[in-house]
Motif scaffolding. Structure first.
Motif, PDB file in Angstrom:
ATOM      1  N   ARG A  59      41.863  44.998  46.647  1.00  0.00           N
ATOM      2  CA  ARG A  59      42.397  45.858  45.578  1.00  0.00           C
ATOM      3  C   ARG A  59      41.478  45.849  44.369  1.00  0.00           C
ATOM      4  NH1 ARG A  59      48.641  45.216  44.477  1.00  0.00           N
ATOM      5  NH2 ARG A  59      47.996  46.802  43.020  1.00  0.00           N
ATOM      6  N   LYS A  60      41.554  46.939  43.616  1.00  0.00           N
ATOM      7  CA  LYS A  60      40.806  47.057  42.374  1.00  0.00           C
ATOM      8  C   LYS A  60      41.791  47.117  41.208  1.00  0.00           C
ATOM      9  CE  LYS A  60      37.089  49.760  44.498  1.00  0.00           C
ATOM     10  NZ  LYS A  60      37.541  49.743  45.869  1.00  0.00           N
TER      11      LYS A  60
ATOM     12  N   ASP B  61      44.927  49.654  40.898  1.00  0.00           N
ATOM     13  CA  ASP B  61      45.519  50.080  42.177  1.00  0.00           C
ATOM     14  C   ASP B  61      47.019  49.850  42.147  1.00  0.00           C
ATOM     15  OD1 ASP B  61      43.065  50.756  43.210  1.00  0.00           O
ATOM     16  OD2 ASP B  61      42.931  49.071  44.605  1.00  0.00           O
ATOM     17  N   ARG B  62      47.731  50.704  42.834  1.00  0.00           N
ATOM     18  CA  ARG B  62      49.183  50.529  42.939  1.00  0.00           C
ATOM     19  C   ARG B  62      49.579  50.422  44.372  1.00  0.00           C
ATOM     20  NH1 ARG B  62      52.736  52.606  38.549  1.00  0.00           N
ATOM     21  NH2 ARG B  62      51.454  52.247  36.739  1.00  0.00           N
TER      22      ARG B  62
END
Length: 142
Positions: free
Chosen positions: A137-138, A141-142
């Motif tokens: 993830r970054k 992100d969701r």
């Protein structure tokens, strides 16, 4: 789609039905021989849990398709430790009539083969799906 089943569901069923310890049940689930537990005793217990998990998947798919009539089930992608049970993918294929495959977590991730040989990654991949997903993830992100 989302997570269903769970590896402990299988182990707990084996413990309960066969009257064995967690360790013996876990080994039996993985097909590892034990003098106290025969494969013939393990198979029907695993089949029962497979059917329970498949019924939960069926409910989820039916609910989704009832509200998205233009969609169809094209394939099932498995992850999690329980997905490695030999009979599970075949049973899902028979029940849903679509291809069933294991998630290929490491196809686009560079991994040092010296630290993690390919056979090690293949063995651990089903059980680390959530960890790998969180790791890539970054921010935002969701």
């Amino acid at each position: 789609a989302g997570p269903l089943g769970g590896r402990n569901q299988y182990t707990e069923a084996l413990q309960r039905e066969l009257g064995v310890s967690f360790e013996v049940a876990e080994a039996a689930k993985k097909g590892q021989a034990d003098e106290d537990v025969s494969p013939e005793a393990v198979a029907p217990v695993l089949e029962t849990v497979n059917n329970e998990v498949a019924t939960e998947i069926q409910k989820t798919v039916d609910f989704f398709l009832s509200s998205h009539s233009d969609e169809q089930l094209d394939k099932i992608v498995l992850s999690g430790g329980g997905s490695k049970l030999e009979s599970f993918p075949e049973m899902l294929h028979d029940r849903f009539g679509c291809p069933v495959e294991h998630m290929d977590l490491f196809h686009s991730i560079t991994v040092d083969d010296r630290a993690f040989p390919p056979e090690t990654l293949a063995e651990m991949a089903p059980a680390v799906a959530v960890a790998v997903g969180l790791g890539i993830r970054k921010v935002g992100d969701r």
